[in-house]
Design an enzyme around this catalytic site. Structure first.
Site, PDB file in Angstrom:
ATOM      1  N   THR A 113       0.915  -1.140   0.000  1.00 52.33           N
ATOM      2  CA  THR A 113       0.000   0.000   0.000  1.00 52.33           C
ATOM      3  C   THR A 113       0.952   1.186   0.000  1.00 52.33           C
ATOM      4  O   THR A 113       2.138   0.989   0.267  1.00 52.33           O
ATOM      5  CB  THR A 113      -0.823  -0.029   1.321  1.00 52.33           C
ATOM      6  OG1 THR A 113      -1.801  -1.048   1.253  1.00 52.33           O
ATOM      7  CG2 THR A 113      -1.503   1.278   1.649  1.00 52.33           C
TER       8      THR A 113
ATOM      9  N   ARG B  41     -14.554  -5.868  -1.417  1.00 50.71           N
ATOM     10  CA  ARG B  41     -13.803  -5.954  -0.151  1.00 50.71           C
ATOM     11  C   ARG B  41     -13.088  -4.620   0.103  1.00 50.71           C
ATOM     12  O   ARG B  41     -12.446  -4.058  -0.769  1.00 50.71           O
ATOM     13  CB  ARG B  41     -12.779  -7.083  -0.234  1.00 50.71           C
ATOM     14  CG  ARG B  41     -11.845  -7.212   1.005  1.00 50.71           C
ATOM     15  CD  ARG B  41     -10.546  -6.475   0.798  1.00 50.71           C
ATOM     16  NE  ARG B  41      -9.586  -6.740   1.866  1.00 50.71           N
ATOM     17  CZ  ARG B  41      -8.462  -6.034   2.034  1.00 50.71           C
ATOM     18  NH1 ARG B  41      -8.161  -5.045   1.226  1.00 50.71           N
ATOM     19  NH2 ARG B  41      -7.637  -6.319   3.010  1.00 50.71           N
ATOM     20  N   VAL B  42     -13.218  -4.118   1.317  1.00 52.47           N
ATOM     21  CA  VAL B  42     -12.514  -2.885   1.699  1.00 52.47           C
ATOM     22  C   VAL B  42     -11.609  -3.215   2.871  1.00 52.47           C
ATOM     23  O   VAL B  42     -12.052  -3.846   3.840  1.00 52.47           O
ATOM     24  CB  VAL B  42     -13.519  -1.774   2.085  1.00 52.47           C
ATOM     25  CG1 VAL B  42     -12.781  -0.529   2.562  1.00 52.47           C
ATOM     26  CG2 VAL B  42     -14.412  -1.432   0.895  1.00 52.47           C
ATOM     27  N   GLY B  43     -10.357  -2.817   2.783  1.00 58.25           N
ATOM     28  CA  GLY B  43      -9.405  -3.070   3.867  1.00 58.25           C
ATOM     29  C   GLY B  43      -9.349  -1.891   4.819  1.00 58.25           C
ATOM     30  O   GLY B  43     -10.290  -1.116   4.964  1.00 58.25           O
TER      31      GLY B  43
ATOM     32  N   THR C  19       0.223   0.277   6.703  1.00 56.10           N
ATOM     33  CA  THR C  19       0.294  -0.674   5.591  1.00 56.10           C
ATOM     34  C   THR C  19       0.334  -2.075   6.194  1.00 56.10           C
ATOM     35  O   THR C  19       0.788  -2.256   7.320  1.00 56.10           O
ATOM     36  CB  THR C  19       1.545  -0.422   4.715  1.00 56.10           C
ATOM     37  OG1 THR C  19       1.809  -1.591   3.929  1.00 56.10           O
ATOM     38  CG2 THR C  19       2.783  -0.112   5.530  1.00 56.10           C
TER      39      THR C  19
ATOM     40  N   GLY D 250      -4.944  -5.791   5.847  1.00 53.56           N
ATOM     41  CA  GLY D 250      -6.033  -4.886   6.196  1.00 53.56           C
ATOM     42  C   GLY D 250      -6.981  -5.426   7.250  1.00 53.56           C
ATOM     43  O   GLY D 250      -7.384  -4.696   8.165  1.00 53.56           O
TER      44      GLY D 250
HETATM   45  N1  GLY Z   1      -3.614  -2.487   3.901  1.00 61.39           N
HETATM   46  C1  GLY Z   1      -4.382  -2.438   2.738  1.00 61.39           C
HETATM   47  C2  GLY Z   1      -5.376  -3.490   2.581  1.00 61.39           C
HETATM   48  O1  GLY Z   1      -5.343  -4.506   3.254  1.00 61.39           O
HETATM   49  O2  GLY Z   1      -6.230  -3.329   1.744  1.00 61.39           O
END
Ligand code: GLY
Length: 321
Positions: free
Chosen positions: A180, A208-210, A231, A234
């Site tokens: 990220t 999907r959202v992290g 980072t 997620g």
């Molecule tokens: N850290 C970013 C994600 O898992 O989407």
């Protein structure tokens, strides 16, 4: 009487720090990753050097990383299970706690700037999917063809693997990690800001959202304690609200380095998650910390460019003014 939120520290040394993602960066990407973060850090710091705000500086730094196909954000983003790019980003201003975020947006070259537009032009904090794209269209942010965001490297890696869990376990060296991009800064007025942007994790489910666009998880900025960009895996970062956890340790008197280490250790102990963070305090203390094999990071402080990739690596170059 001076209230804390009106306090201004004038002529603080400005600092800008970026990361290009915490994961098991293979040797063939090592140089490009380090070169990319060094260049983005200089780009962001040039804004501070001209007297610009921390907010403008983190946006500029993250845009540079989004434009670089060697990083998982904007151009070069990872593909979801259907082979599509879905992007997440956040930006936050430590002066006012104003923040803006987008999640699962498509065909956007610089999601960090769209997140900033959400912050500045709407009454909301986050727009997702179609709503984010409709908003982009309404304010004249052009869309780009999907394929233009996909690097040859990503297309090849995606075609090798079709399972999210296997992807994480295999490609991230048995650690819950990936990449990220992000930036934090403090400007000469003592204002802090953060920005984070990502394509997420390869083979993620559609929608999907992290952690990256979630306030307090992928980033947080508050002039009273500091700014953080995270980072890593997620789902783990979300469970421990990593960015806020780091700042709460700072609020309890820990140094930025100790606060980062304690929080990442907690994430490892509690949910077996690995990742990293860049942190800056309003007084200009900073740290780049990770529990993955590697994290490309760079920081500019006055006329020195600091950078690293491997654990405990802290190299420096003098910058010409
Ligand atoms: N850290 C970013 C994600 O898992 O989407």
């Amino acid at each position: 009487m001076v209230y804390p939120h009106t306090l201004r520290i004038i002529n603080m040394p400005a600092v800008l720090l970026v990361h290009g993602g915490a994961w098991a960066i293979p040797e063939e990407l090592a140089k490009a990753s380090v070169d990319g973060v060094k260049s983005a850090a200089c780009e962001g710091f040039s804004v501070l050097r001209r007297g610009g705000s921390a907010l403008d500086a983190v946006e500029a730094a993250v845009r540079a990383l989004e434009d670089n196909p060697d990083f998982n954000a904007g151009h070069g983003a990872t593909l979801n299970i259907d082979g599509e790019v879905e992007l997440d980003a956040i930006i936050m201003d430590g002066r006012t706690l104003a923040c803006g975020a987008v999640s699962s947006v498509k065909n956007i070259a610089n999601p960090v700037s769209l997140a900033r537009a959400v912050m500045e032009k709407t009454s909301h904090v986050m727009l997702t999917g179609r709503g984010g794209n409709l908003f982009a269209e309404s304010i004249g942010v052009g869309s780009v063809p999907s394929d233009s965001l996909v690097s040859d490297h990503e297309r090849t890696e995606w075609s090798k693997m079709d399972n999210y869990d296997a992807e994480v376990l295999t490609d991230f060296n048995s650690k819950w990690a990936h990449d990220t991009v992000g930036a934090v800064a403090v400007d000469s007025a003592g204002n802090v800001a953060c920005a984070t942007s990502t394509g997420g994790i390869r083979n993620k489910m559609v929608g999907r959202v992290g952690d990256s666009p979630i306030v307090g998880c992928g980033g947080y900025a508050d002039n009273s304690s500091g700014a953080v960009s995270c980072t890593g895996h997620g789902e783990s970062i979300l469970k421990v609200t990593l960015a806020r956890l780091i700042l709460s340790h700072i609020e309890q008197g820990k140094s930025v380095a100790d606060a980062s280490q304690l929080s990442l250790q907690h994430m490892s102990d509690r949910v077996h998650g690995a990742g990293g963070a860049v942190v800056v305090s309003p007084s200009g203390q900073w740290a780049a910390t990770f529990t993955t094999k590697r994290m490309a990071w760079a920081a500019v402080e006055q006329d020195v460019l600091w950078f690293g990739l491997d654990p405990n690596e802290r190299l420096k170059e003098k910058l010409s003014q």
